[in-house]
Write a protein that holds these residues in place. Structure first.
Motif, PDB file in Angstrom:
ATOM      1  N   SER A  21      17.172  49.684 -10.353  1.00  0.00           N
ATOM      2  CA  SER A  21      18.224  48.760  -9.923  1.00  0.00           C
ATOM      3  C   SER A  21      17.937  47.339 -10.369  1.00  0.00           C
ATOM      4  O   SER A  21      18.863  46.592 -10.713  1.00  0.00           O
ATOM      5  CB  SER A  21      18.384  48.810  -8.403  1.00  0.00           C
ATOM      6  N   ALA A  22      16.665  46.948 -10.388  1.00  0.00           N
ATOM      7  CA  ALA A  22      16.304  45.602 -10.857  1.00  0.00           C
ATOM      8  C   ALA A  22      16.654  45.445 -12.335  1.00  0.00           C
ATOM      9  O   ALA A  22      17.183  44.401 -12.753  1.00  0.00           O
ATOM     10  CB  ALA A  22      14.820  45.334 -10.623  1.00  0.00           C
ATOM     11  N   LEU A  23      16.385  46.469 -13.117  1.00  0.00           N
ATOM     12  CA  LEU A  23      16.744  46.439 -14.541  1.00  0.00           C
ATOM     13  C   LEU A  23      18.261  46.368 -14.715  1.00  0.00           C
ATOM     14  O   LEU A  23      18.780  45.550 -15.483  1.00  0.00           O
ATOM     15  CB  LEU A  23      16.192  47.683 -15.248  1.00  0.00           C
ATOM     16  N   ALA A  24      18.980  47.202 -13.979  1.00  0.00           N
ATOM     17  CA  ALA A  24      20.441  47.198 -14.056  1.00  0.00           C
ATOM     18  C   ALA A  24      21.007  45.863 -13.567  1.00  0.00           C
ATOM     19  O   ALA A  24      21.962  45.336 -14.138  1.00  0.00           O
ATOM     20  CB  ALA A  24      21.019  48.354 -13.244  1.00  0.00           C
ATOM     21  N   LEU A  25      20.392  45.311 -12.533  1.00  0.00           N
ATOM     22  CA  LEU A  25      20.834  44.020 -12.009  1.00  0.00           C
ATOM     23  C   LEU A  25      20.618  42.901 -13.020  1.00  0.00           C
ATOM     24  O   LEU A  25      21.458  42.005 -13.143  1.00  0.00           O
ATOM     25  CB  LEU A  25      20.105  43.689 -10.704  1.00  0.00           C
TER      26      LEU A  25
ATOM     27  N   GLY B 154      25.904  47.320 -15.628  1.00  0.00           N
ATOM     28  CA  GLY B 154      24.671  47.765 -14.978  1.00  0.00           C
ATOM     29  C   GLY B 154      24.753  49.210 -14.520  1.00  0.00           C
ATOM     30  O   GLY B 154      23.745  49.917 -14.476  1.00  0.00           O
ATOM     31  N   LEU B 155      25.951  49.665 -14.190  1.00  0.00           N
ATOM     32  CA  LEU B 155      26.144  51.031 -13.720  1.00  0.00           C
ATOM     33  C   LEU B 155      25.724  52.056 -14.769  1.00  0.00           C
ATOM     34  O   LEU B 155      25.091  53.061 -14.448  1.00  0.00           O
ATOM     35  CB  LEU B 155      27.615  51.243 -13.336  1.00  0.00           C
TER      36      LEU B 155
ATOM     37  N   VAL C 196      23.472  51.720 -17.239  1.00  0.00           N
ATOM     38  CA  VAL C 196      22.004  51.723 -17.320  1.00  0.00           C
ATOM     39  C   VAL C 196      21.412  52.405 -16.092  1.00  0.00           C
ATOM     40  O   VAL C 196      20.496  53.224 -16.192  1.00  0.00           O
ATOM     41  CB  VAL C 196      21.469  50.281 -17.465  1.00  0.00           C
ATOM     42  N   SER C 197      21.958  52.084 -14.935  1.00  0.00           N
ATOM     43  CA  SER C 197      21.458  52.667 -13.687  1.00  0.00           C
ATOM     44  C   SER C 197      21.574  54.185 -13.689  1.00  0.00           C
ATOM     45  O   SER C 197      20.638  54.885 -13.298  1.00  0.00           O
ATOM     46  CB  SER C 197      22.238  52.075 -12.512  1.00  0.00           C
ATOM     47  N   TYR C 198      22.704  54.716 -14.127  1.00  0.00           N
ATOM     48  CA  TYR C 198      22.878  56.170 -14.134  1.00  0.00           C
ATOM     49  C   TYR C 198      21.849  56.854 -15.015  1.00  0.00           C
ATOM     50  O   TYR C 198      21.209  57.828 -14.604  1.00  0.00           O
ATOM     51  CB  TYR C 198      24.288  56.559 -14.587  1.00  0.00           C
ATOM     52  N   LEU C 199      21.685  56.349 -16.209  1.00  0.00           N
ATOM     53  CA  LEU C 199      20.762  56.994 -17.140  1.00  0.00           C
ATOM     54  C   LEU C 199      19.341  57.069 -16.590  1.00  0.00           C
ATOM     55  O   LEU C 199      18.699  58.112 -16.633  1.00  0.00           O
ATOM     56  CB  LEU C 199      20.783  56.262 -18.482  1.00  0.00           C
ATOM     57  N   PHE C 200      18.865  55.966 -16.040  1.00  0.00           N
ATOM     58  CA  PHE C 200      17.487  55.937 -15.550  1.00  0.00           C
ATOM     59  C   PHE C 200      17.330  56.546 -14.160  1.00  0.00           C
ATOM     60  O   PHE C 200      16.314  57.183 -13.876  1.00  0.00           O
ATOM     61  CB  PHE C 200      16.931  54.514 -15.577  1.00  0.00           C
ATOM     62  N   THR C 201      18.315  56.382 -13.294  1.00  0.00           N
ATOM     63  CA  THR C 201      18.224  56.969 -11.951  1.00  0.00           C
ATOM     64  C   THR C 201      18.202  58.485 -12.048  1.00  0.00           C
ATOM     65  O   THR C 201      17.412  59.150 -11.384  1.00  0.00           O
ATOM     66  CB  THR C 201      19.404  56.505 -11.070  1.00  0.00           C
ATOM     67  N   ARG C 202      19.053  59.023 -12.886  1.00  0.00           N
ATOM     68  CA  ARG C 202      19.161  60.471 -13.035  1.00  0.00           C
ATOM     69  C   ARG C 202      17.875  61.073 -13.589  1.00  0.00           C
ATOM     70  O   ARG C 202      17.396  62.095 -13.102  1.00  0.00           O
ATOM     71  CB  ARG C 202      20.329  60.790 -13.969  1.00  0.00           C
TER      72      ARG C 202
ATOM     73  N   PHE D 212      22.311  53.007  -2.507  1.00  0.00           N
ATOM     74  CA  PHE D 212      21.101  53.838  -2.468  1.00  0.00           C
ATOM     75  C   PHE D 212      21.260  54.970  -1.455  1.00  0.00           C
ATOM     76  O   PHE D 212      20.961  56.133  -1.755  1.00  0.00           O
ATOM     77  CB  PHE D 212      19.852  53.017  -2.129  1.00  0.00           C
ATOM     78  N   LEU D 213      21.733  54.643  -0.281  1.00  0.00           N
ATOM     79  CA  LEU D 213      21.892  55.670   0.751  1.00  0.00           C
ATOM     80  C   LEU D 213      22.930  56.719   0.335  1.00  0.00           C
ATOM     81  O   LEU D 213      22.704  57.918   0.515  1.00  0.00           O
ATOM     82  CB  LEU D 213      22.269  55.025   2.083  1.00  0.00           C
ATOM     83  N   MET D 214      24.041  56.278  -0.234  1.00  0.00           N
ATOM     84  CA  MET D 214      25.056  57.239  -0.689  1.00  0.00           C
ATOM     85  C   MET D 214      24.510  58.139  -1.797  1.00  0.00           C
ATOM     86  O   MET D 214      24.723  59.355  -1.775  1.00  0.00           O
ATOM     87  CB  MET D 214      26.307  56.512  -1.179  1.00  0.00           C
ATOM     88  N   ARG D 215      23.814  57.543  -2.757  1.00  0.00           N
ATOM     89  CA  ARG D 215      23.324  58.345  -3.888  1.00  0.00           C
ATOM     90  C   ARG D 215      22.207  59.287  -3.472  1.00  0.00           C
ATOM     91  O   ARG D 215      22.165  60.435  -3.917  1.00  0.00           O
ATOM     92  CB  ARG D 215      22.870  57.431  -5.020  1.00  0.00           C
TER      93      ARG D 215
END
Length: 146
Positions: free
Chosen positions: A31-35, A63-64, A66-72, A134-137
């Motif tokens: 999230s920091a990277l996406a932010l 940011g979304l 980037v976030s998806y790729l790395f979070t997943r 974060f809680l939803m995901r």
């Protein structure tokens, strides 16, 4: 079946706690990277005289991705494919839209009603959006990985 984050927290012993903390730290890092990307795009756009609310939305959406790729791949280590993978991506996008609504709403309230500057308004929005998403995901999108 990989336990959900809620299950990890409620699991007795250290295993559940460690798994939750690992995911939370990983999610925070991603999230920091996406932010950083989000805020960079946002700042660039408002300096180009775009409205703060529209710039916040465009920054958030950048940011979304980037976030998806790395979070997943790095945080929740999902390997869903086909219909399950498409459902996961849709869930990620839907929680992203919820985060976008939170972000835009907070920026609108802070800039228009509270007369705060656009950068401070964006920072205020980050905290609200981060925890909600974060809680939803962790519960709805990645909570039932196999």
């Amino acid at each position: 079946m990989q336990p959900s984050t809620f299950h990890e927290v409620s699991t007795p012993g250290w295993a559940g706690r460690v798994a939750f903390i690992r995911k939370f730290i990983g999610y925070t890092s991603v999230s920091a990277l996406a932010l950083a990307l989000d805020f960079g795009v946002y700042t660039w756009l408002i300096h180009g005289d775009m409205s703060a609310v529209l710039a916040a939305a465009i920054g958030y959406l950048s940011g979304l991705v980037v976030s998806y790729l790395f979070t997943r791949t790095l945080v929740f280590k999902s390997n869903r494919v086909g219909k399950e993978g498409a459902g996961e991506a849709l869930g990620f996008v839907m929680t992203g839209i919820a985060g976008l609504a939170i972000t835009s709403g907070v920026v609108a309230i802070c800039t228009h009603l509270l007369h705060m500057g656009p950068s401070l308004s964006k920072l205020m929005a980050v905290g609200f959006s981060f925890m909600a998403v974060f809680l939803m995901r962790s519960q709805l999108v990645f909570g039932r990985l196999k």
